[in-house]
Write an enzyme that holds these catalytic residues in place. Structure first.
Site, PDB file in Angstrom:
ATOM      1  N   LYS A 271       0.853  -1.208   0.000  1.00  0.00           N
ATOM      2  CA  LYS A 271       0.000   0.000   0.000  1.00  0.00           C
ATOM      3  C   LYS A 271       0.876   1.240   0.000  1.00  0.00           C
ATOM      4  O   LYS A 271       1.776   1.379   0.814  1.00  0.00           O
ATOM      5  CB  LYS A 271      -0.899  -0.019   1.234  1.00  0.00           C
ATOM      6  CG  LYS A 271      -1.720   1.254   1.450  1.00  0.00           C
ATOM      7  CD  LYS A 271      -2.472   1.194   2.779  1.00  0.00           C
ATOM      8  CE  LYS A 271      -3.121   2.526   3.125  1.00  0.00           C
ATOM      9  NZ  LYS A 271      -3.760   2.502   4.464  1.00  0.00           N
ATOM     10  N   ASP A 276      -2.451  10.467   3.829  1.00  0.00           N
ATOM     11  CA  ASP A 276      -3.850  10.094   3.998  1.00  0.00           C
ATOM     12  C   ASP A 276      -4.564  11.088   4.899  1.00  0.00           C
ATOM     13  O   ASP A 276      -4.419  11.055   6.123  1.00  0.00           O
ATOM     14  CB  ASP A 276      -3.954   8.685   4.585  1.00  0.00           C
ATOM     15  CG  ASP A 276      -5.395   8.226   4.731  1.00  0.00           C
ATOM     16  OD1 ASP A 276      -6.284   8.851   4.110  1.00  0.00           O
ATOM     17  OD2 ASP A 276      -5.624   7.243   5.452  1.00  0.00           O
ATOM     18  N   LYS A 283     -10.046  12.809   8.562  1.00  0.00           N
ATOM     19  CA  LYS A 283      -9.467  12.493   9.856  1.00  0.00           C
ATOM     20  C   LYS A 283      -9.404  13.738  10.731  1.00  0.00           C
ATOM     21  O   LYS A 283      -9.492  14.873  10.244  1.00  0.00           O
ATOM     22  CB  LYS A 283      -8.040  11.954   9.669  1.00  0.00           C
ATOM     23  CG  LYS A 283      -7.918  10.625   8.961  1.00  0.00           C
ATOM     24  CD  LYS A 283      -6.451  10.229   8.844  1.00  0.00           C
ATOM     25  CE  LYS A 283      -6.258   8.927   8.082  1.00  0.00           C
ATOM     26  NZ  LYS A 283      -6.741   7.771   8.827  1.00  0.00           N
ATOM     27  N   ASP A 294       1.617   6.236   5.634  1.00  0.00           N
ATOM     28  CA  ASP A 294       0.634   5.324   5.057  1.00  0.00           C
ATOM     29  C   ASP A 294       1.126   4.682   3.754  1.00  0.00           C
ATOM     30  O   ASP A 294       0.393   3.909   3.132  1.00  0.00           O
ATOM     31  CB  ASP A 294      -0.688   6.060   4.820  1.00  0.00           C
ATOM     32  CG  ASP A 294      -1.898   5.175   5.056  1.00  0.00           C
ATOM     33  OD1 ASP A 294      -1.747   4.140   5.729  1.00  0.00           O
ATOM     34  OD2 ASP A 294      -2.991   5.515   4.571  1.00  0.00           O
ATOM     35  N   ASP A 353     -12.095   7.009   4.151  1.00  0.00           N
ATOM     36  CA  ASP A 353     -10.884   6.790   4.933  1.00  0.00           C
ATOM     37  C   ASP A 353     -10.510   5.318   4.989  1.00  0.00           C
ATOM     38  O   ASP A 353      -9.508   4.953   5.587  1.00  0.00           O
ATOM     39  CB  ASP A 353     -11.058   7.338   6.361  1.00  0.00           C
ATOM     40  CG  ASP A 353      -9.739   7.490   7.087  1.00  0.00           C
ATOM     41  OD1 ASP A 353      -8.691   7.582   6.414  1.00  0.00           O
ATOM     42  OD2 ASP A 353      -9.748   7.504   8.335  1.00  0.00           O
ATOM     43  N   GLU A 355      -9.483   3.699   2.383  1.00  0.00           N
ATOM     44  CA  GLU A 355      -9.035   3.778   0.992  1.00  0.00           C
ATOM     45  C   GLU A 355      -7.944   2.782   0.640  1.00  0.00           C
ATOM     46  O   GLU A 355      -7.757   2.434  -0.514  1.00  0.00           O
ATOM     47  CB  GLU A 355      -8.551   5.200   0.683  1.00  0.00           C
ATOM     48  CG  GLU A 355      -7.106   5.512   1.037  1.00  0.00           C
ATOM     49  CD  GLU A 355      -6.787   5.395   2.526  1.00  0.00           C
ATOM     50  OE1 GLU A 355      -5.634   5.094   2.863  1.00  0.00           O
ATOM     51  OE2 GLU A 355      -7.695   5.616   3.357  1.00  0.00           O
ATOM     52  N   ARG A 357      -7.620  -0.378   1.122  1.00  0.00           N
ATOM     53  CA  ARG A 357      -8.111  -1.619   0.505  1.00  0.00           C
ATOM     54  C   ARG A 357      -8.568  -1.390  -0.932  1.00  0.00           C
ATOM     55  O   ARG A 357      -8.557  -2.314  -1.736  1.00  0.00           O
ATOM     56  CB  ARG A 357      -9.235  -2.202   1.367  1.00  0.00           C
ATOM     57  CG  ARG A 357     -10.468  -1.350   1.502  1.00  0.00           C
ATOM     58  CD  ARG A 357     -11.292  -1.712   2.738  1.00  0.00           C
ATOM     59  NE  ARG A 357     -10.618  -1.298   3.964  1.00  0.00           N
ATOM     60  CZ  ARG A 357     -11.096  -1.497   5.198  1.00  0.00           C
ATOM     61  NH1 ARG A 357     -12.234  -2.140   5.357  1.00  0.00           N
ATOM     62  NH2 ARG A 357     -10.429  -1.075   6.251  1.00  0.00           N
TER      63      ARG A 357
END
Length: 551
Positions: A271, A276, A283, A294, A353, A355, A357
């Site tokens: 990933k 993010d 967030k 991230d 959030d 995201e 996956r």
């Protein structure tokens, strides 16, 4: 040497310290560490004499992993080096190799401003041979020297060990093991450098450019998919998440081919969310503070690929790095939107959030099309895994019990701990969607890490697969042992250990029955999705032109 890649034309792994082997302590060694087992009757001093175990116990030293105590100067006149006893005691959660790794790190951290240190091996504990001990010592010592200085106005101050000499009767035969450990530590440092770099500096396009240059230097091939390629190749999850950012996304495909016939083909997927914000499901300010990390999964994939040729790993390895920012711009995906992944399955986005996956869906789909013997993904995926396992243990799940066990075993040897989580078939219904093949979240407050794993399982096409949720372990807030505040590089040493010692799985090994049942019970894929999957398999990964690699 600074850690940041101020010029993307010259990034890459950096050597953290020099390593050497000698039969006796070199004269220039300023600090000497002596590996000491629990219950040792005495500890011999390199300059003569010894310290009794009773005296060590009186000072609170029991020989446990990570313990250290200053003994004395090695010479009678006090002119010699400082001598430190270093505990290597193993335990249920600390194999011998990890004890040595921590001992070497303790030596470096105790060295103050010393530039040269020596580590006396002596008699090794049961369960570890001399080469494995040498490799572990090099890893621990080198990683303990790591500092990220890329944006410091001054790099002065603080100690920095430059040379480690391993003192052993085995002599030069251990040098290759030391060099192997130093190379692995260098690859971990590359991961740390990338994750520590500020997000406005390390954009998806910049990380893709770094990936190409690292690949060129370390004997692997690289293809970069730009935005046009991503759209043409139907990478709908990656393209969708990228819509809210002014920065273009990138997908990077890396490949390492061993010199001889490969034992297997393994695909790695990481990933790569370079920042993010949560998107429209924004967030909190505190929640964003460390969200430059991230992309740690993608960084681990790149770092791992960078060291395979140097270590002569006998496995063909393909790496995929889907990279983008997740931002709340005017074109950002909205809760309720539906995206179509590379394999044709549709995903209802109810929380922007979640995201990671969505982009991994495309990376895993591409990996599955390669028909590898195994797929392993790494992702800072869920806060739920941090709640469950904290900052020292990563979540581990998959559809193949043998592969999951091998990953866990490799992690234990490498000093990286994992805890297996189930993928129960009855939880699959929690991601059923009324408008798409699945939705990207389950029930609030329930099995968040498992739900994410069940989602990812939809994109591996029944290939043996393991998922490493490193959300808690990728970033630390303390300097301890061979880890430092900030990025840890967690996962790389596990992958190197696994790939180096890869053995073909038994012919009877198959994805678990429960995993097959979960996939068989989905039953919600439309004809259009099935058709798209067929086209995806027929077309294969993108053939990227030279123009696609310009940035």
């Amino acid at each position: 040497m600074t850690a940041a890649f101020g010029d993307p034309s010259s990034p890459g792994r950096r050597r953290l310290l020099d390593v050497a082997v000698a039969a006796r302590v070199p004269g220039r060694a300023e600090v000497v560490g002596v590996l000491t087992q629990p219950g040792a009757a005495s500890v011999k001093l390199p300059g003569g004499g010894s310290v009794s175990g009773e005296r060590l116990a009186h000072r609170g030293f029991e020989g446990k992993a990570g313990q250290s105590v200053v003994l004395s100067s090695a010479s009678a006149d006090g002119a010699g080096p400082v001598v430190i006893a270093l505990g290597v005691g193993a335990g249920p959660d600390t194999p011998v190799s990890e004890g040595i790794r921590r001992a070497a790190a303790g030596l470096v951290r105790s060295a103050g401003r010393a530039r040269s240190v020596a580590l006396v091996m002596g008699a090794l504990p049961d369960g570890v041979d001399a080469p494995a001990a040498a490799q572990a010592a090099a890893e621990g010592a080198a990683l303990a020297t790591y500092r990220y200085l890329g944006f410091k106005s001054s790099t002065e101050g603080g100690g920095q060990v430059e040379r480690l000499t391993l003192v052993s009767n085995a002599g030069a035969s251990l040098l290759s093991a030391l060099q192997r450990g130093a190379a692995i530590a260098s690859a971990v440092a590359l991961v740390r450098d990338l994750v520590n770099e500020p997000p406005s500096s390390l954009t998806p396009t910049r990380m893709a450019a770094i990936s190409e240059l690292v690949a060129d230097r370390h004997g692997i091939s690289a293809k970069v998919f730009d935005l046009a390629d991503i759209q043409r190749e139907r990478l709908g999850g990656l393209a969708g998440v990228a819509r809210g950012s002014e920065q273009e996304p990138r997908m990077v495909r890396l490949e390492y081919q061993p010199a001889g016939r490969p034992r297997a083909t393994v695909a790695l997927v990481g990933k790569g969310i370079t920042f993010d914000s949560g998107g429209l499901s924004l967030k909190s300010g505190e929640g964003m503070m460390t969200m430059k990390n991230d992309m740690a999964g993608a960084a681990v994939v790149l770092g791992t690929m960078s060291v395979l040729a140097e270590l002569d790993v006998p496995v063909r390895v393909i790496g995929f790095m889907p990279m983008t920012e997740n931002m709340p711009g005017g074109r950002a995906i909205k809760p309720g939107d539906v995206l179509r992944a590379r394999n044709g399955k549709t995903m209802e986005v109810l929380n922007t959030d979640a995201e990671g996956r969505l982009v991994l869906a495309d990376g895993l789909s591409l990996a599955a099309e390669e028909k590898p013997d195994a797929i392993i993904d790494l992702a800072t995926l869920t806060g739920a895994v941090v709640v469950a396992l904290g900052r020292k243990i990563a979540g581990l799940m998959g559809n193949d019990e043998a592969l999951v066990a091998r990953v866990q075993s490799a992690g234990a040897q490498a000093g990286e701990r994992y805890w297996p989580l189930p993928l129960p078939v009855e939880y699959r219904r929690d991601i059923d969607s009324q408008v798409a093949d699945m939705k990207n979240i389950g029930n609030a407050g329930q099995a968040g890490s498992i739900i994410a794993g069940l989602f990812l399982q939809e994109f591996v096409d029944d290939r043996p697969w393991a998922h490493l949720d490193i959300a808690g372990t990728a970033f630390g807030d303390t300097d301890q042992g061979y880890t430092s505040r900030g990025a840890t590089g967690f996962g790389l040493r596990t992958l190197v250990e696994l790939l180096t010692n890869w053995a073909p799985a038994p012919a009877s090994a198959r994805p678990t029955k429960g995993a097959k049942s979960a996939r068989a019970g989905v039953g919600r894929t439309t004809r259009a999705a099935k058709s798209a999957r067929g086209q995806a398999k027929a077309s294969g990964p993108a053939k990227v032109t030279k123009s696609a690699r310009r940035h």
